[in-house]
Design a protein around this motif. Sequence first.
Motif, PDB file in Angstrom:
ATOM      1  N   LEU A 269       0.838  -1.197   0.000  1.00  0.00           N
ATOM      2  CA  LEU A 269       0.000   0.000   0.000  1.00  0.00           C
ATOM      3  C   LEU A 269       0.872   1.247   0.000  1.00  0.00           C
ATOM      4  O   LEU A 269       1.827   1.342   0.777  1.00  0.00           O
ATOM      5  CB  LEU A 269      -0.905  -0.014   1.235  1.00  0.00           C
TER       6      LEU A 269
ATOM      7  N   VAL B 256       0.190   5.421   0.327  1.00  0.00           N
ATOM      8  CA  VAL B 256      -0.806   6.451   0.608  1.00  0.00           C
ATOM      9  C   VAL B 256      -0.127   7.807   0.509  1.00  0.00           C
ATOM     10  O   VAL B 256       0.824   8.089   1.254  1.00  0.00           O
ATOM     11  CB  VAL B 256      -1.422   6.275   2.017  1.00  0.00           C
TER      12      VAL B 256
ATOM     13  N   LEU C 121      -8.494   2.904   5.934  1.00  0.00           N
ATOM     14  CA  LEU C 121      -8.236   2.084   7.116  1.00  0.00           C
ATOM     15  C   LEU C 121      -8.399   0.602   6.812  1.00  0.00           C
ATOM     16  O   LEU C 121      -7.640  -0.235   7.310  1.00  0.00           O
ATOM     17  CB  LEU C 121      -9.165   2.493   8.259  1.00  0.00           C
TER      18      LEU C 121
ATOM     19  N   TYR D 286      -5.216  -0.465   5.122  1.00  0.00           N
ATOM     20  CA  TYR D 286      -4.163  -0.626   6.120  1.00  0.00           C
ATOM     21  C   TYR D 286      -4.306  -1.982   6.832  1.00  0.00           C
ATOM     22  O   TYR D 286      -3.313  -2.683   7.085  1.00  0.00           O
ATOM     23  CB  TYR D 286      -4.245   0.467   7.179  1.00  0.00           C
ATOM     24  N   ARG D 287      -5.523  -2.326   7.192  1.00  0.00           N
ATOM     25  CA  ARG D 287      -5.762  -3.556   7.954  1.00  0.00           C
ATOM     26  C   ARG D 287      -5.371  -4.804   7.164  1.00  0.00           C
ATOM     27  O   ARG D 287      -4.955  -5.811   7.748  1.00  0.00           O
ATOM     28  CB  ARG D 287      -7.238  -3.651   8.339  1.00  0.00           C
TER      29      ARG D 287
ATOM     30  N   LEU E 225       2.800  -1.207   4.360  1.00  0.00           N
ATOM     31  CA  LEU E 225       2.792   0.137   3.787  1.00  0.00           C
ATOM     32  C   LEU E 225       4.182   0.429   3.243  1.00  0.00           C
ATOM     33  O   LEU E 225       5.191   0.158   3.909  1.00  0.00           O
ATOM     34  CB  LEU E 225       2.444   1.178   4.853  1.00  0.00           C
TER      35      LEU E 225
ATOM     36  N   PRO F   8       1.402   8.718   7.476  1.00  0.00           N
ATOM     37  CA  PRO F   8       0.996   7.358   7.089  1.00  0.00           C
ATOM     38  C   PRO F   8       1.705   6.227   7.824  1.00  0.00           C
ATOM     39  O   PRO F   8       1.040   5.245   8.198  1.00  0.00           O
ATOM     40  CB  PRO F   8       1.265   7.334   5.581  1.00  0.00           C
TER      41      PRO F   8
ATOM     42  N   GLU G   7      -0.077   5.826  11.106  1.00  0.00           N
ATOM     43  CA  GLU G   7      -1.408   5.265  10.919  1.00  0.00           C
ATOM     44  C   GLU G   7      -1.328   3.761  10.689  1.00  0.00           C
ATOM     45  O   GLU G   7      -2.087   2.979  11.287  1.00  0.00           O
ATOM     46  CB  GLU G   7      -2.101   5.943   9.732  1.00  0.00           C
ATOM     47  N   ALA G   8      -0.423   3.344   9.820  1.00  0.00           N
ATOM     48  CA  ALA G   8      -0.269   1.914   9.542  1.00  0.00           C
ATOM     49  C   ALA G   8       0.123   1.151  10.799  1.00  0.00           C
ATOM     50  O   ALA G   8      -0.443   0.098  11.120  1.00  0.00           O
ATOM     51  CB  ALA G   8       0.776   1.711   8.439  1.00  0.00           C
TER      52      ALA G   8
ATOM     53  N   CYS H 124      -0.346  -2.754  10.618  1.00  0.00           N
ATOM     54  CA  CYS H 124       0.214  -2.949   9.280  1.00  0.00           C
ATOM     55  C   CYS H 124       1.716  -2.711   9.325  1.00  0.00           C
ATOM     56  O   CYS H 124       2.164  -1.627   9.728  1.00  0.00           O
ATOM     57  CB  CYS H 124      -0.427  -1.977   8.287  1.00  0.00           C
TER      58      CYS H 124
ATOM     59  N   VAL I 287       5.442  -1.653   8.172  1.00  0.00           N
ATOM     60  CA  VAL I 287       5.863  -0.529   7.348  1.00  0.00           C
ATOM     61  C   VAL I 287       7.275  -0.774   6.839  1.00  0.00           C
ATOM     62  O   VAL I 287       8.167  -1.159   7.600  1.00  0.00           O
ATOM     63  CB  VAL I 287       5.841   0.788   8.158  1.00  0.00           C
TER      64      VAL I 287
ATOM     65  N   ARG J 150       5.220  -5.574  13.810  1.00  0.00           N
ATOM     66  CA  ARG J 150       3.902  -5.056  14.202  1.00  0.00           C
ATOM     67  C   ARG J 150       3.887  -4.656  15.678  1.00  0.00           C
ATOM     68  O   ARG J 150       3.346  -3.611  16.050  1.00  0.00           O
ATOM     69  CB  ARG J 150       2.819  -6.098  13.935  1.00  0.00           C
TER      70      ARG J 150
END
Length: 380
Positions: free
Chosen positions: A199, A201, A261, A264-265, A270, A282, A285-286, A291, A293, A338
């Motif tokens: 992902l 963003v 969202l 992300y889930r 990301l 971002p 948020e991830a 999520c 990164v 995570r």
Amino acid sequence: MPVEMSRAPARTVFINGRFLGRPVTGVERFAGMILNEIDSTLASAQAGRFVVLAPQGVARPAGLRAVGFQNVGSRGGHAWEQTDLWRASKDGVLVNLCNSGPVLHGRQLTVLHDALVYRHPENFSRAYGAFHRLLGRLLAKRANLATVSDFSRQELAKLLGVDAARIGLVPNAVDHVLGVEPDFSVLARFDLQTRRFFLFVGSPAGNKNLANAIRAFVALDRPDVALVMVGGAASTFAKSLLGELPPNVISTGRLSDAEILALYRKAAALVFPSIYEGFGIPPLEAMALGCPVIASDIAPVREVCRDAVIYFDPYHVASITSAMRDVVDETVDLAAVRERGLARTHDFSWARTARQVLAMIAEIDRGNRITNRTSAGFHP
């Protein structure tokens, strides 16, 4: 619970509400969350002392209780800020949360989010860049300044000739994602129910380095994995880079918070390939949503994310590809990534940042210059 400020301000505190008429990007997100937190923090005794001033046609935000709202003036854009906003706020303390404010105001706090307009002028039109570079230098002489990271504080101090100790620190946060219910219907719309995907963003601006991220993904050569790009102009940018998009590169356009969202889930990771940022929301948020990164090894990302992400060299496509391969082949402990990510997000809170803004406002109202001691709650 509402709290009293340590000392009631003698003057009205005006908040520049020009941002309320613009699409929500990271800067507008910051301003909206700070406004909401100030509104919920103020005790009833403070009601009426804080007022949002906005151009005509901008609606009062839903849910404001303690903070007042007024439409003032007849102009728009920067002309409104430099004239109508100045006249309406000149007898009080003015708070500008989005990079600009009236240069004639002598009692204001202005948040400059980064030094992008100085470091990457190619991202902007000639007129826009010249105006904002001049505006920043003028505000540095007149306003109390704050910014969102120590990296940006050092950058702005160097470029604007300001003592870094005189630039307050008001970091972004991430708890805004926790109250949003993900809209998983977006997965079916882009045929992602069973596919693994990376992902991205953001915008395709030059500092976001999307070109190298796409090249790295193509080099990964995994037809079973997709790259999903969220952002209004990402598709046009990618097509100009690659011609027709490969089947496994998906551009969604703009999405709602609930749809983002959900992505992300479900994302494998990301991808955050920026070569320059002031902060970078971002990744936070991830991380808050579980999520993993993979991100650029640059100073502001290191400051915000510490050891909670997988780093790559954003200037080398092979380095980005290697990080992607580590994720899809699970050659790294993704559960540990995570866990570290979630733990790091606990250090960021919009309520804490709003309290720091209020502390700076109180200093300005007393006639003092702000210092970075008002940012003691955040440790980069």
